[in-house]
Design an enzyme around this catalytic site. Structure first.
Site, short mmCIF file in Angstrom:
data_model
loop_
_atom_site.label_atom_id
_atom_site.label_comp_id
_atom_site.label_asym_id
_atom_site.label_seq_id
_atom_site.Cartn_x
_atom_site.Cartn_y
_atom_site.Cartn_z
N ASP A 495 0.84 -1.20 0.00
CA ASP A 495 0.00 0.00 0.00
C ASP A 495 0.88 1.26 0.00
OD1 ASP A 495 -2.32 1.50 0.13
OD2 ASP A 495 -3.04 0.62 2.01
N ASP A 557 -10.59 2.37 -3.21
CA ASP A 557 -11.13 2.15 -1.86
C ASP A 557 -12.64 2.23 -1.86
OD1 ASP A 557 -8.71 1.71 -0.74
OD2 ASP A 557 -8.58 3.59 0.36
C1 DGJ Z 1 -5.71 2.08 2.12
C2 DGJ Z 1 -6.08 0.91 1.28
O1 DGJ Z 1 -6.53 1.30 0.03
C3 DGJ Z 1 -7.13 0.09 2.04
O2 DGJ Z 1 -7.57 -0.98 1.25
C4 DGJ Z 1 -6.53 -0.39 3.31
O3 DGJ Z 1 -5.49 -1.30 3.05
C5 DGJ Z 1 -6.04 0.78 4.13
N1 DGJ Z 1 -5.16 1.63 3.38
C6 DGJ Z 1 -5.31 0.31 5.36
O4 DGJ Z 1 -4.76 1.35 6.06
#
Ligand code: DGJ
Length: 738
Positions: A495, A557
Site C-alpha cells: 500500500d 477504496d
Molecule cells: C488504504 C487501502 O486502500 C485500504 O484498502 C486499506 O489497506 C487501508 N489503506 C489500510 O490502512
C-alpha cells in the site's frame, strides 16, 4: 537480443534496405510497419531534423508534407511536423526535450547522426518497460547529436506489429566536460497534421478514480498532469486522441500511456497551422535532472498504439500488449485465488484470535486466500490507529505473542472448501511510509522527504520515506524480505497512502521512483512465488510502471458496486481487467449507504482478475449468506475468461442506466455478458444489449432465454433482457459456441 544489426550514418545516405519486415530505413526514410498501422518519419537530409510523416492506418509511400505558407512571423521549424522537438531554434511549441547547458543557455540542436535496427528489444536498465523477443518486436535506435553543446540523444522506437503499438524512449548523453540539466523530458512526441481531434483523459480523486472525460483538442495547450510524486488518483499517464466520429466500437483512436509511476505530464498543443503536437513524459516541475560529464539520462518508456476499432479496440490492444509484453509476474496468466481481506470487516480491531476466527469463517464461504490488512505491527508504537507504528515492521507482540509463524500456520491449517488445499495467507505492508510516532522515525528523521526546515506536512498522519536514498532502499528490501522469510506468506498487498509534498530538490521524485523500481525489482525477483498486489489508497498508482512488476492492483477504496462500474470501466480504458482487484463489501455501503444486492455486488467484483470479499461474514444477512455459494461458483467459472479473454465495454454507466460488459474467451468458445440495470424507469424500455467479438456465422447457445443464435444476431440484433421493476439489478449471461 540484438541480432541482425544495421548501422547507418548520415555520410552513408545511399539507399539502405533493412532486412526486417517491421522496420525499414530507405535513405533514412523510416517506416515502422505493424499489422494494421504504419508509423513514418524521415530525416531532412539538409538540416538533419527528424520530421513526422504518418502515424495511422497503413500507407505505402512518403508523400510531400502539407503546404504551410513558408514565410511570415513563424517559419522554419515552426511549420514542420517534428518527431523529437528541442527548444530555441524557431519552434515556439512546447519541446519534448529541454536541456540547460553549463553556460545557462537552453538551446539544443539534436540532429540526425546515425541509426541502428535490431530485432527484439533491449531492456531499459533500472526501468519498467515492455519486452519481447525477435519475433515479437523490432527496434530502431536513432542517434542525434548537438555539436554545439556536445550532447547526444538516442531515440528508440520498438514496434510490436501484432498490437499496432510503438514503445518509445530516449537517452541523453553528456559528452561534454560540464554538467547539464534536463528540465523537460517527453518520452513520446510527435506532430499530427491538421486533424479534427477529441481527447479522452481520466480524471478523479481518492475513491473516485478513472472517470472518463472527453474534450476537443483546440488551439493552445491542454495538459493533464500529476504533481503528486505518483501517477495519482487525480489523473493517469494516459490519453487517447480520436476524430469526433469515433465511437466505442468503431473509428480511429491513438492511445498513449507512460510506463512510469511518478509525476507525469501529457500535453496536446494545436498550433496556428492546425498541427497537433502530442507530448507524454515526466512532469517538468519534478524534473531538473542533472547529468554529469560522461553520464546519461534515460527517459521512461511511453507506449503509443493505434486502433481502427474504436476506443474499445484501443483498450483491448493495451490489455493484450500489457498481459503479454509488460507484466512479468508468473501470475499474470493464472487464475487468482478468491480472497477475503480483513480491512473493511475488522479495520484496526484485530488480534490473533479474531483474525483466526475470521479466517475460519472465510474458509466456510469458499475463500482460498486470507489477507491480513493493516494493523498487525508495531511494538513501542502499536498500530492501533493510523497515527502509529508505520515503519516498525515487527508483529505487535500483544496480538501475536509468538510472532507471525504460528498464526500463519493456524490460517494454513484451514482447508479450502471442497478441496484439500490449505487456506493461503497474505499480508499488508506500506513500506515507503513512516508515522512520526514510530521507532524508525525517531532513529532516522532524515530518511523522510523534506525540504530544509520547512514543516514536514502530514497526510493520514504519515510522512514519505525518501526511497531515492540507498539506505532507505536497503531498509525496505531487508524489512520486507525478513517479513516474507518469517512465515508462509503467499500474497503481499503493498500500500501507499499519501502523495509527496516537500522535496529538497525537484529531481528527488525521479530518484525516488528509480529507487522504488530497484527495490521492487529486487523483491519480486527474490520472491517470484509471492502474489504481489499494488495499492495506493485504491487506484493512486494504477500504472504501467508497477504492472511490470506486480500483476494486480487494488482498483479503488470505493467498493460501492455502482460507483465501481464507472471506476472499473474507466480503468479498463488502458489497464486489463485481469489486473484489477475488486471485492464485495457490506451493504449498505460504508461510503454512500447505497444498498445494493449481493448478486449485483458480486457481478461487478467478478469482472476483475482478483475477486474477493472484504466484509465481516458475521454481518451477512440470511439472504446474502445463502447467495454466497453460487456467487463463488460463478466467480470461479468466469475467472479464467477474465484472466485470458478479451474485454468489451458494451454500454457505459455514465451514458445509460443499463451498462453492460462482455468477455470473450481466448479460444472464442464462450463468452460472458454482465448486464446491469442501475435505475428502474417506467419508460423507456431497456435497449437491446448488442454483443461484440463473436464469430458472426457461428451459433451460440445463451442461458438467458436458452436460445441458440448466430453471432451476427447477437451483435446486430442484440439480447433483450427482462428487467425487474427495481434499481440495481444484474445478470450474468453465458454464451457457448455450438
Ligand atoms: C488504504 C487501502 O486502500 C485500504 O484498502 C486499506 O489497506 C487501508 N489503506 C489500510 O490502512
Amino acid at each position: 537480443m540484438g541480432v541482425a544489426r544495421v548501422v547507418v550514418s548520415l555520410a552513408l545516405l545511399a539507399a539502405v534496405s533493412v532486412g526486417q519486415d517491421a522496420i525499414s530505413a530507405e535513405s533514412t526514410n523510416f517506416t515502422l510497419t505493424a499489422d494494421n498501422m504504419s508509423y513514418l518519419f524521415h530525416v531532412d537530409t539538409e538540416s538533419g531534423e527528424l520530421i513526422s510523416d504518418h502515424f495511422g492506418s497503413p500507407v505505402d509511400d512518403f508523400t510531400p508534407a502539407a503546404f504551410v505558407l513558408p514565410w511570415g512571423w513563424h517559419d522554419n521549424l515552426a511549420n514542420l511536423r517534428r518527431e523529437f522537438p528541442d527548444i530555441g531554434r524557431s519552434d515556439p511549441r512546447l519541446p519534448a526535450i529541454h536541456i540547460q547547458h553549463a553556460d545557462g543557455n537552453t538551446v539544443s540542436a539534436l540532429l540526425y547522426q546515425s541509426h541502428e535496427v535490431t530485432q527484439g528489444k533491449p531492456v531499459l536498465p533500472g526501468l519498467p518497460a515492455t519486452y519481447g523477443n525477435e519475433s515479437d518486436v523490432s527496434t530502431l535506435a536513432v542517434r542525434l547529436y548537438d555539436n554545439v553543446s556536445d550532447v547526444s540523444a538516442v531515440l528508440s522506437y520498438s514496434i510490436f506489429p501484432k498490437y499496432n503499438a510503438v514503445a518509445r524512449s530516449f537517452s541523453i548523453i553528456n559528452n561534454g566536460s560540464s554538467d547539464i540539466v534536463i528540465n523537460r523530458a517527453a518520452s513520446f512526441s510527435t506532430d499530427f497534421p491538421n486533424l479534427d481531434l477529441d481527447l479522452i483523459e481520466v480524471q478523479g480523486d481518492w475513491s473516485h478514480e478513472f472517470n472518463r472525460v472527453k474534450r476537443r483538442v483546440d488551439y493552445g495547450e491542454t495538459t493533464i498532469r500529476s504533481t503528486e510524486g505518483y501517477s495519482s488518483h487525480l489523473s493517469n499517464p494516459f490519453i487517447a486522441l480520436m476524430p469526433p466520429s469515433t465511437t466505442e466500437s468503431s473509428g480511429e483512436v491513438w492511445g498513449f500511456n507512460l510506463v512510469w509511476t511518478g509525476s507525469f505530464e501529457a500535453t496536446t498543443e494545436r498550433f496556428s497551422n492546425g498541427f497537433v503536437r502530442v507530448l507524454l513524459g515526466l512532469n517538468s516541475l519534478h524534473t531538473s535532472i542533472k547529468v554529469q560529464p560522461g553520464e546519461s539520462f534515460q527517459s521512461p518508456e511511453a507506449v503509443a498504439l493505434y486502433s481502427t476499432e474504436g476506443v474499445g479496440g484501443m483498450s483491448r490492444s493495451f490489455h493484450e500488449l500489457y498481459k503479454n509484453h509488460l507484466s512479468r509476474s508468473k501470475f499474470t496468466h493464472q487464475t487468482r485465488p478468491i480472497l477475503l481481506n480483513s480491512w473493511e470487516g475488522l479495520g484496526f480491531e484485530i488480534n490473533q484470535t479474531s483474525l483466526v476466527r475470521l479466517a475460519g469463517e472465510a474458509v466456510e464461504l469458499g475463500i482460498q486466500l486470507f489477507v491480513n490488512d493493516d494493523g498487525w505491527f508495531g511494538e513501542k508504537y502499536p498500530r492501533n490507529n493510523d497515527s502509529l507504528g508505520l515503519g516498525d515492521w515487527t508483529p505487535n507482540p500483544q496480538y501475536f505473542p509468538d510472532g507471525l509463524r504460528p498464526y500463519v500456520a493456524d490460517v494454513n491449517n484451514f482447508t479450502v472448501l471442497n478441496s484439500s488445499e490449505p487456506l493461503q495467507f497474505g499480508i499488508w505492508v506500506e513500506p515507503e511510509m513512516v508515522n512520526p510516532n514510530s521507532t524508525l522515525y525517531q532513529e532516522h528523521p532524515d530518511w523522510v522527504l523534506h525540504a530544509s526546515t520547512h514543516a514536514r506536512s502530514l497526510t493520514r498522519n504519515q510522512l514519505v520515506l525518501n526511497v531515492g536514498l540507498p539506505e532507505v532502499q536497503d531498509f525496505i528490501i531487508s524489512t520486507v524480505s525478513g517479513l516474507l522469510d518469517s512465515a508462509n506468506i503467499q500474497y503481499v498487498k503493498w500500500d501507499n497512502n499519501r502523495a509527496m509534498h516537500e522535496l529538497s530538490h525537484p529531481s528527488d521524485e525521479y530518484k525516488y521512483i528509480l529507487g522504488l523500481y530497484h527495490v521492487i525489482e529486487n523483491l519480486t525477483t527474490r520472491y517470484p512465488d509471492v502474489l504481489w498486489e499494488g495499492c495506493a489508497s485504491g487506484g493512486g498508482r494504477f500504472d504501467a510502471g508497477l504492472l511490470h512488476y506486480w500483476p494486480q492492483h487494488w482498483t479503488s477504496d470505493n467498493t460501492d458496486a455502482s460507483d465501481r462500474l464507472t471506476i472499473q470501466l474507466g480503468t479498463s480504458l488502458v489497464y486489463p481487467p485481469s489486473a484489477m482487484g475488486c471485492h464485495i463489501s457490506k451493504a449498505p455501503n460504508g461510503f454512500n449507504q447505497r444498498n445494493i444486492s449481493i448478486e449485483f455486488r458480486g457481478h461487478v467484483a467478478m469482472m476483475c482478475g482478483s475477486f474477493g470479499l472484504e466484509l465481516n461474514p458475521e454481518e451477512l444477512t440470511e439472504h446474502e449468506a445463502a447467495a454466497i455459494p453460487s456467487i463463488m461458483a460463478e466467480a470461479k467459472r468466469v475467472n479464467p475468461v477474465v484472466i485470458s479473454g478479451e474485454f468489451y465495454r458494451l454500454a457505459l454507466p455514465d451514458y445509460t442506466p443499463w451498462p453492460a460488459t462482455q468477455f470473450v474467451s481466448a479460444d472464442g468458445s464462450e463468452s460472458v455478458v454482465f448486464a446491469f440495470q442501475q435505475k428502474y424507469t417506467v419508460k423507456p424500455a431497456a435497449p437491446p444489449v448488442k454483443l461484440q467479438g463473436l464469430d458472426p456465422k457461428a451459433r451460440y447457445f445463451n442461458d438467458l432465454d436458452n436460445g441458440t443464435y448466430t453471432g451476427a444476431t447477437y451483435m446486430n440484433g442484440g439480447l433483450n433482457i427482462q428487467w425487474d421493476r427495481a434499481d440495481y439489478q444484474s445478470k450474468m449471461i453465458w454464451l457457448t459456441k455450438q
